[in-house]
Design a protein around this motif. Structure first.
Motif, PDB file in Angstrom:
ATOM      1  N   ARG A   1      -0.482   6.375  -6.649  1.00 35.44           N
ATOM      2  CA  ARG A   1      -1.801   6.998  -6.740  1.00 35.44           C
ATOM      3  C   ARG A   1      -1.661   8.527  -6.691  1.00 35.44           C
ATOM      4  O   ARG A   1      -2.235   9.241  -7.511  1.00 35.44           O
ATOM      5  N   MET A   2      -0.876   8.994  -5.737  1.00 32.76           N
ATOM      6  CA  MET A   2      -0.680  10.446  -5.616  1.00 32.76           C
ATOM      7  C   MET A   2      -0.037  11.002  -6.874  1.00 32.76           C
ATOM      8  O   MET A   2      -0.393  12.073  -7.353  1.00 32.76           O
TER       9      MET A   2
ATOM     10  N   TRP B   1       0.789  -1.225   0.000  1.00 34.96           N
ATOM     11  CA  TRP B   1       0.000   0.000   0.000  1.00 34.96           C
ATOM     12  C   TRP B   1       0.823   1.278   0.000  1.00 34.96           C
ATOM     13  O   TRP B   1       0.365   2.293  -0.534  1.00 34.96           O
TER      14      TRP B   1
ATOM     15  N   SER C   1       0.248   3.827  -2.819  1.00 33.19           N
ATOM     16  CA  SER C   1      -0.290   5.153  -2.512  1.00 33.19           C
ATOM     17  C   SER C   1       0.525   6.232  -3.201  1.00 33.19           C
ATOM     18  O   SER C   1      -0.019   7.222  -3.696  1.00 33.19           O
ATOM     19  N   LEU C   2       1.847   6.040  -3.213  1.00 32.62           N
ATOM     20  CA  LEU C   2       2.699   7.033  -3.880  1.00 32.62           C
ATOM     21  C   LEU C   2       2.359   7.105  -5.363  1.00 32.62           C
ATOM     22  O   LEU C   2       2.260   8.189  -5.933  1.00 32.62           O
TER      23      LEU C   2
ATOM     24  N   ILE D   1      -4.794   8.253  -1.529  1.00 37.99           N
ATOM     25  CA  ILE D   1      -3.913   7.159  -1.123  1.00 37.99           C
ATOM     26  C   ILE D   1      -4.711   5.873  -1.176  1.00 37.99           C
ATOM     27  O   ILE D   1      -5.932   5.885  -1.302  1.00 37.99           O
ATOM     28  N   ARG D   2      -3.998   4.779  -1.098  1.00 37.68           N
ATOM     29  CA  ARG D   2      -4.691   3.500  -1.020  1.00 37.68           C
ATOM     30  C   ARG D   2      -4.236   2.808   0.235  1.00 37.68           C
ATOM     31  O   ARG D   2      -3.094   2.364   0.334  1.00 37.68           O
TER      32      ARG D   2
END
Lengths: 382, 482
Positions: free
Chosen positions: B289-290, B282, B286-287, B467-468
């Motif tokens: 995703r951002m 994750w 998340s990175l 983020i995820r």
């Protein structure tokens, strides 16, 4: 349907708020890096103003290699007011001057002797293109000469002058920038203050102390030498680094040089009845940097006692010298003691605000310097 | 509706039925009839030979029936289906559906004895299809690599394989008055809100057109905001994405003959996600995703910001950059706005050319475009190097957006904001952003706010937003309909 019309109308209303909006390509601007102000007092013109333009074509680039000429051009013009001189630039330069990138402003001593600084600065504070972060310098040299000195490491003299004060954490003798914002604050506070001074040393720009501006007539009252700037910085708690030198005069032995790590100055106005006194205490930690007395054994406890005592004496002496300059010679509170009095004894301040200059001269100041020596460096040769 | 059938006389003359079928198909040459006798029964097979598989017909219908001995009189008309080794054989009572079945590639079996006539339909369709390869425009790093194809039967199979659940429901719709197309509404019962399913049903059944050519066209027919550039339905060709969406409580629409599956409702957040986001741990996910969000913002705002700074708010550029910008722009004949439009136009043309050309030549175009045009344009002083950098970086950013339709939408928005910035600088840019965000906040896809979970704000859902967050075993999701 009505709602939909409104939705279109509301963003359109925003167009009315666009103020001055017309576009101007960046290459059509005359970017001004520095201005220099001087006093002429001639029949034809009262002031002269030097604008330092960027000449983009002469900026050396990695592709073309060596530069063709200086990347800046100084244009000195004379006139009776600053705006009229700026407008006169249009007669000689096709690119309208743009001051949003102004880096420094140099004012000549002659101008400040003849005109109060609030008159000089009013235009620059009023105009929207001048930022409040532009630093102001004073010089005893010819302003145009200062702005014409070829900088060795920077591209523009303007940047060179401004960046010199970046060294405040390296030397005690560097007076911090005074920018337009500070200036306007001092003027509206009606307080005395100092402006850093630049001069020419062997065709190089050099910071040489500061000029004291009086709060009475807003003109130059006197000068501070570079080492006096050090004393002022100890008082105003703006010491961020530098060295303390104990010479033979003070210790009777080989000179010792200490480097300042951290310093803190506390100013405490004490009011007893109507009698004001000020306690000034300096706490600093220093490090033995250069020691000419190689016999000293730093592994013996108490090695620092002598140095501590001597260094405290040196600093105390310089502080007291500046205080006596302020109190006795000029009678001007450029030490900014008034802020502490105003904050801590507002009643007293209200009563004596008008006569603060004379009150200030008689306030007894107790200077207390306390140093901690934190080390002797990586290695001691003993 | 077309084959008229007498209600009073159930034993309509079968030759009439055959003739009616013939008539219905305008005597097309590929309509075949085969007649033969089994015991006392007359049997007629009717099928379209182009889409029915003759081998299946032969193996499953003709040969079992022909092996029945002539003298066997025990075969009754009702017992015929038992003789055929086929899983799906249906008795047709509604003769109207016969044409439809024939078009589906089924074989119609008309059985007749002296009194009665029965009609059965057997699935004998012949498929022409490619393998379910990875879709070209939706590559994945670590996920499943299958993709939808043009055959809806296989697409359904793929979905069944991805979601082994008894709750997976397929609802069939037939669209088009001239050419009929099957649409399947797919959802997971219990996970999907009943109101959403009903809304999709209503919208699909209210579509009245002559024909539906493709899933992407269906998407446009289902949309409610005709003037919005943002897609209201996500189209995808990967079963993984559809399966994920179904698990999130969305519905999907499959169109016959189209490899494009539609997902509704769609949110902006969803368009910026990729299945890959869920395949990595994750924190890096998340990175990424951002990064996707930043990319989207850059691809919309960068050229406009550059224009505003260079021709309006010069004071906001750091001095050293301003000075070097004014040097690089020295001698450029056009104002930066025209320059930007020229460059954008060039990039868009290059992009379109790259899409249209066959692959081996496509790379030539990019080389010609990037190196020859870009390089010489700068060295001959038509455009400034900074502008080339800004525009190409923007183009690369828009390539990094996971969804092609969103990327198209953002391209359009970029031009709008660029134009506003060119007229009013940063202020104009802000007005444009204001207009676009007003539109986005107001936009709804199947009654779901487009900017969910950011507007209206729902912090809980942010675990799958910018983020995820990590997965938690044991977390049970609530049934939405309870």
């Amino acid at each position: 349907m009505k709602r939909k019309h409104l939705m279109v109308l509301i963003p359109l209303l925003l167009l009315n708020l666009s103020a001055c909006w017309d576009s101007d390509e960046i290459e059509d601007l005359g970017i001004i890096m520095a201005i220099g102000l001087d006093f002429l007092d001639e029949e034809s013109a009262r002031y002269s103003m030097t604008n330092q333009y960027v000449v983009p074509n002469n900026i050396p680039s990695s592709q073309t290699g060596g530069s063709v000429g200086t990347p800046y051009q100084n244009m000195t013009l004379n006139g009776d007011s600053f705006l009229s001189i700026i407008r006169q630039n249009s007669l000689e330069s096709d690119r309208p001057p743009n001051y949003t990138h102004l880096k420094s402003m140099v004012v000549s001593e002659k101008l400040l002797r003849n005109e109060p600084i609030n008159n000089i600065i009013s235009f620059f504070l009023r105009d929207h293109e001048f930022r409040r972060t532009v630093p102001v310098f004073i010089t005893r040299e010819n302003v145009e000469d200062i702005l014409s000195i070829e900088p060795t490491k920077e591209m523009f003299p303007a940047v060179q002058i401004k960046e010199l004060t970046q060294n405040i954490d390296r030397s005690l003798n560097v007076q911090d920038n005074l920018d337009f914002g500070d200036l306007s604050k001092h003027i509206s506070d009606r307080s005395s203050f100092v402006i850093p001074e630049v001069s020419i040393n062997q065709n190089r720009i050099r910071l040489t102390g500061a000029a004291i501006i009086s709060n009475l007539d807003h003109k130059i009252a006197g000068w501070l030498k570079p080492d006096e700037v050090g004393g002022l910085k100890w008082i105003k708690d703006t010491v961020q680094g530098g060295v303390v030198t104990i010479d033979e005069e003070h210790s009777g032995e080989e000179p010792v040089i200490l480097e300042i790590n951290k310093s803190n100055t506390k100013i405490e106005p004490v009011l007893k009845g109507d009698q004001l006194s000020i306690n000034l205490s300096v706490n600093a930690s220093l490090r033995l940097a250069e020691d000419w007395n190689v016999e000293r054994n730093v592994f013996k406890p108490g090695w620092d006692k002598e140095i501590k005592k001597n260094s405290e004496a040196v600093v105390k002496e310089s502080i007291e010298h500046v205080i006596s300059l302020a109190q006795k010679e000029y009678g001007l509170d450029f030490l900014e003691f008034y802020t502490w009095v105003r904050i801590q004894h507002p009643d007293y301040w209200m009563k004596h605000e008008k006569e603060w200059n004379s009150k200030f001269s008689d306030v007894p100041v107790n200077v207390d310097v306390d140093f901690t020596l934190t080390g002797y460096g990586t290695q001691d040769i003993n | 509706m077309r084959i008229r059938r007498s209600k009073h006389n159930k034993t309509t003359n079968s030759s009439t039925l055959e003739n009616q079928i013939k008539l219905e198909f305008h005597n097309t040459s590929d309509l075949q009839f085969k007649k033969f006798k089994v015991a006392s029964l007359d049997i007629t097979l009717a099928f379209l030979k182009d889409i029915s598989d003759p081998i299946i017909i032969q193996k499953t219908i003709i040969s079992p029936l022909l092996t029945v001995s002539d003298g066997d009189n025990s075969i009754q008309i009702e017992g015929l289906p038992d003789l055929l080794p086929i899983a799906s054989i249906q008795k047709v009572t509604d003769y109207n559906s016969i044409t439809e079945h024939v078009m589906d590639g089924c074989t119609i079996i008309i059985v007749r004895d002296k009194q009665t006539q029965n009609v059965y339909v057997v699935d004998t369709i012949k498929f022409i299809k490619r393998t379910p390869d990875e879709p070209v425009n939706e590559p994945t790093i670590s996920g499943p690599r299958d993709g939808f194809i043009e055959c809806i039967q296989d697409n359904k199979t793929l979905l069944r394989m991805h979601l082994k659940s008894k709750d997976l429901i397929f609802e069939k719709f037939t669209l088009g008055t001239d050419v009929s197309t099957y649409i399947y509404l797919v959802y997971l019962r219990g996970k999907t809100k009943e109101t959403l399913i009903q809304e999709v049903r209503d919208r699909v059944s209210s579509v009245e057109v002559d024909y539906v050519k493709d899933g992407a066209i269906l998407a446009q027919l289902l949309e409610r905001n005709k003037f919005s550039v943002f897609p209201e339905l996500t189209s995808t060709q990967t079963p993984t994405k559809v399966a994920n969406a179904l698990l999130e409580g969305r519905v999907s629409l499959l169109t016959d003959g189209s490899p494009t599956a539609l997902i509704a409702p769609t949110t902006l957040n969803m368009l910026l996600q990729t299945p890959d986001d869920y395949h990595f741990k994750w924190i890096p996910a998340s990175l990424i995703r951002m990064l996707t969000y930043i990319t989207a913002f850059i691809s919309v705002l960068l050229p406009a910001t550059y224009i505003s700074l260079v021709s309006f708010q010069h004071g906001l550029i750091p001095t050293s950059l301003a000075v070097s910008l004014s040097k690089t722009r020295e001698g450029v004949p056009f104002p930066s706005v025209i320059e930007a439009f020229l460059m954008e136009l060039t990039i868009e043309i290059l992009r379109e050319a790259g899409v249209r050309l066959p692959k081996p030549i496509g790379s030539t175009v990019s080389i010609v475009g990037a190196i020859v045009i870009g390089e010489t344009a700068v060295s001959s002083g038509i455009v400034s190097p900074m502008m080339v950098m800004v525009i190409s970086f923007t183009a690369i950013c828009s390539f990094a957006i996971p969804n092609y339709q969103l990327s198209l939408a953002l391209r359009t928005i970029r031009f709008f904001i660029l134009f506003s910035a060119a007229t009013l600088g940063i202020y104009g840019m802000l007005i444009a952003i204001f207009i676009v965000s007003t539109h986005l906040v107001k936009l709804r896809s199947f009654s779901v706010p487009y900017l969910e979970p950011f507007a209206p704000i729902n912090i809980k859902e942010w675990k799958d937003g910018f983020i995820r967050l990590y997965f938690k075993a044991g977390a049970k999701e609530d049934n939405v309909n309870e």
